[in-house]
Design an enzyme around this catalytic site. Structure first.
Site, mmCIF file in Angstrom:
data_model
loop_
_atom_site.group_PDB
_atom_site.id
_atom_site.type_symbol
_atom_site.label_atom_id
_atom_site.label_comp_id
_atom_site.label_asym_id
_atom_site.label_seq_id
_atom_site.Cartn_x
_atom_site.Cartn_y
_atom_site.Cartn_z
ATOM 1 N N ILE A 99 -58.965 4.572 -30.591
ATOM 2 C CA ILE A 99 -60.069 3.862 -29.845
ATOM 3 C C ILE A 99 -60.660 4.148 -28.580
ATOM 4 C CG2 ILE A 99 -60.463 1.517 -28.883
ATOM 5 C CD1 ILE A 99 -59.499 1.351 -31.830
ATOM 6 N N LEU A 136 -52.054 8.409 -28.183
ATOM 7 C CA LEU A 136 -53.556 7.998 -27.667
ATOM 8 C C LEU A 136 -54.467 9.200 -27.417
ATOM 9 C CD1 LEU A 136 -51.888 5.289 -25.006
ATOM 10 C CD2 LEU A 136 -53.050 4.990 -27.385
ATOM 11 N N LYS A 194 -45.115 17.502 -28.954
ATOM 12 C CA LYS A 194 -45.121 16.414 -29.373
ATOM 13 C C LYS A 194 -46.040 15.811 -28.420
ATOM 14 C CE LYS A 194 -44.579 12.149 -28.507
ATOM 15 N NZ LYS A 194 -45.530 11.301 -28.431
ATOM 16 N N CYS A 249 -50.041 10.517 -11.692
ATOM 17 C CA CYS A 249 -48.834 10.260 -11.235
ATOM 18 C C CYS A 249 -48.930 10.858 -9.628
ATOM 19 C CB CYS A 249 -47.988 11.300 -11.769
ATOM 20 S SG CYS A 249 -48.175 12.970 -11.875
ATOM 21 N N GLU A 296 -41.179 15.234 -15.243
ATOM 22 C CA GLU A 296 -42.126 15.279 -14.277
ATOM 23 C C GLU A 296 -42.612 13.836 -14.415
ATOM 24 O OE1 GLU A 296 -45.165 14.225 -12.407
ATOM 25 O OE2 GLU A 296 -46.306 15.414 -14.157
ATOM 26 N N TRP A 305 -50.385 11.046 -22.045
ATOM 27 C CA TRP A 305 -51.763 10.792 -22.497
ATOM 28 C C TRP A 305 -52.658 10.798 -21.375
ATOM 29 C CZ3 TRP A 305 -54.259 7.313 -19.648
ATOM 30 C CH2 TRP A 305 -53.352 6.441 -19.016
ATOM 31 N N ASN A 306 -52.355 10.829 -19.956
ATOM 32 C CA ASN A 306 -53.413 10.774 -19.108
ATOM 33 C C ASN A 306 -53.872 12.227 -18.663
ATOM 34 O OD1 ASN A 306 -50.776 11.436 -17.911
ATOM 35 N ND2 ASN A 306 -51.753 11.211 -15.744
ATOM 36 N N GLU A 332 -43.235 22.770 -12.134
ATOM 37 C CA GLU A 332 -44.030 23.239 -12.952
ATOM 38 C C GLU A 332 -44.912 23.857 -12.123
ATOM 39 O OE1 GLU A 332 -44.190 19.978 -16.684
ATOM 40 O OE2 GLU A 332 -45.432 19.506 -14.863
#
Length: 493
Positions: free
Chosen positions: A34, A189, A185, A293, A259, A161-162, A474
């Site tokens: 979507i 979304l 993985k 985040c 994270e 997803w962000n 990271e």
């Protein structure tokens, strides 16, 4: 509100990359994607299940010996080619990211550039992985004692997803540079940009079995974590999912890099450049419509300048153009979907009961939006003043375009408020007083402290959190060594 531009909005179909091929059918079926800007279907996702996870891990395990044995020069050259190819395709990757997330096109392009930068940075590390020699002790058996950093094997990466293209750079680049194979993985979304990256990596010469991409849901992620041939997990996402991952990982005792979320506070003192402080806070909070985040979501302001900063912040937020993410003028696109839209509006409604909504807090007037996007999941940039620091919006991650402003009277109170949430990802200190900075930095419980503004997350800087924001790092040298384990070797004289 901004208007639309002429562009194709069809994403087509994507699915798993398994051992260099793209199956046209998967065990977990398919789902519609979507478009957050239109609330309409704009693509199809073939979902991976345990069957695809097993196949990917087996292929990665088989490819590992050759990839590990590849010369550091070879790995460096391949990663450099990946960087070069990504730079050339930034417009394409940016467009895909915008269609997936509704992020403004300029933001999406910047994320693609960041991803390419991490590949260039870690390409430079591929031939600089070194151990150390341990000095002999006169009371010990004489000999040569040294360490060897070695790759783990198969790394399982679970993306949120962000900002999936950004996580690709931060996670996959160092894992490959260290000699590991990777099974990703990707989020159901937002799987399209990650899939296109994988194609680019193959075209650049990455051996087919070294990287696998599996768009899928929780079942696929759980199976990946539990798989006995996956040596380590790197995860970005929320605390509830992290707890499930840790529970699943205990069965094989595999290490996990987490994270997680944040509730970053900007501390504004009277001697700061107030205009710059407001500009930085507004820019940070409303990037990606607040869906990040480490975005600044709390603004802690000394009472001496509180009213002035609240007014300036409200004016700056109200001036941000909301609308079509493909319009170059747009600063805020939609949030990710219907569920997020309803949740965020609910948080704002509850917060309005005991704080002051200075600006925003509503769905934009749909008459002002271009016809194509009038059903999209938009929320006005929202500024709340006089927020109770112990309230839901004062302590918990909203993951939406909401900035909470609250006053303080002293350095001690500012530190206490900054540390008062479960999170510890980042803190911003706005002041010209170097002595104040030196006093406060050791007291702030966060993995990053930014003084007078953000650095833009250079690839050489380590990134990670304290407390419930996770553990591990990271970026930088620390990010490389997350994917290496140390072997000690002693040779008796």
């Amino acid at each position: 509100m901004t208007s639309t531009t002429s562009v194709s909005h069809d994403l087509g179909t994507t699915g798993p990359l398994l051992d260099g091929t793209w199956p046209n059918r998967t065990s977990a079926g398919e789902t519609d994607h979507i478009d957050p800007a239109t609330a309409r279907v704009n693509g199809t996702v073939l979902l991976s299940g345990p069957e695809e996870v097993d196949a990917a891990v087996a292929a990665a395990k088989a490819a590992f010996p050759a990839w590990r044995a590849a010369s550091p020069d070879e790995r460096r050259c391949i990663l450099q080619r990946v960087e070069e190819s990504m730079r050339k395709r930034v417009p394409e990757l940016g467009r895909l990211n915008t269609l997936e997330l509704g992020a403004p096109l300029s933001t999406s392009a910047a994320l693609a550039h960041l991803c390419a930068g991490w590949f260039g940075y870690y390409a430079g590390w591929a031939d600089k992985i070194e151990g150390v020699t341990i000095p002999p002790s006169p009371r010990m058996v004489p000999g040569l004692d040294y360490t060897v950093p070695e790759p783990y094997g198969v790394i399982g990466v679970i993306l949120t997803w962000n900002g999936p293209i950004m996580s690709v750079g931060m996670k996959i680049a160092p894992a490959l540079a260290a000699g590991n194979c990777v099974v990703v993985k990707s989020p159901e979304l937002a799987p399209f940009t990650v899939a296109r990256f994988a194609e680019i990596a193959l075209e650049a010469g990455l051996p087919p079995g070294v990287l696998h991409v599996l768009p899928g849901g929780p079942e696929a992620g759980d199976h990946l974590v539990r798989h006995p041939d996956v040596a380590k997990i790197s995860f970005t996402g929320g605390i509830p999912t992290a707890k499930k991952i840790l529970d699943a990982a205990r069965h094989t005792l595999k290490p996990v890099l987490l994270e997680l979320g944040g509730k970053t506070a900007a501390l504004v003192f009277p001697d700061a450049d107030l205009d710059a402080a407001v500009t930085e806070a507004v820019r940070s909070c409303f990037t990606l419509s607040g869906q990040g985040c480490n975005l600044t979501t709390r603004l802690l302001v000394h009472r001496e300048v509180y009213d002035r900063v609240v007014r300036s912040t409200a004016d700056a937020a109200a001036a941000l153009p909301v609308g079509d993410p493909f319009d170059r003028r747009t600063a805020l696109g939609p949030v990710i979907g219907k569920a997020a839209h309803e949740r965020i509006l609910g948080v704002i409604e509850r917060a309005a009961e005991d704080s002051r909504v200075v600006v925003g807090g509503r769905v934009p007037d749909r008459v002002g939006l271009a016809p194509r996007i009038r059903d999209g999941y938009f929320i006005e940039p929202t500024v709340l003043a006089d927020v109770d620091p112990h309230s839901e919006v004062g302590r918990q991650e909203v993951f939406g375009p909401v900035l909470s402003v609250m006053p303080f009277d002293s350095e001690e109170e500012a530190v206490e408020l900054a540390n008062s949430t479960p999170y510890g990802l980042g803190t911003v200190v706005q002041t010209r007083d170097v002595s104040r900075v030196q006093r406060m930095v050791p007291l702030l419980q966060s993995g990053t402290v930014l003084v007078n503004g953000a650095s833009g997350q250079p690839p050489g800087a380590p990134f990670g959190g304290y407390k419930s924001s996770g553990y591990g790092r990271e970026g930088g040298r620390e990010g490389l060594y997350e994917f290496l384990q140390t072997k000690n070797v002693f040779i008796r004289a």
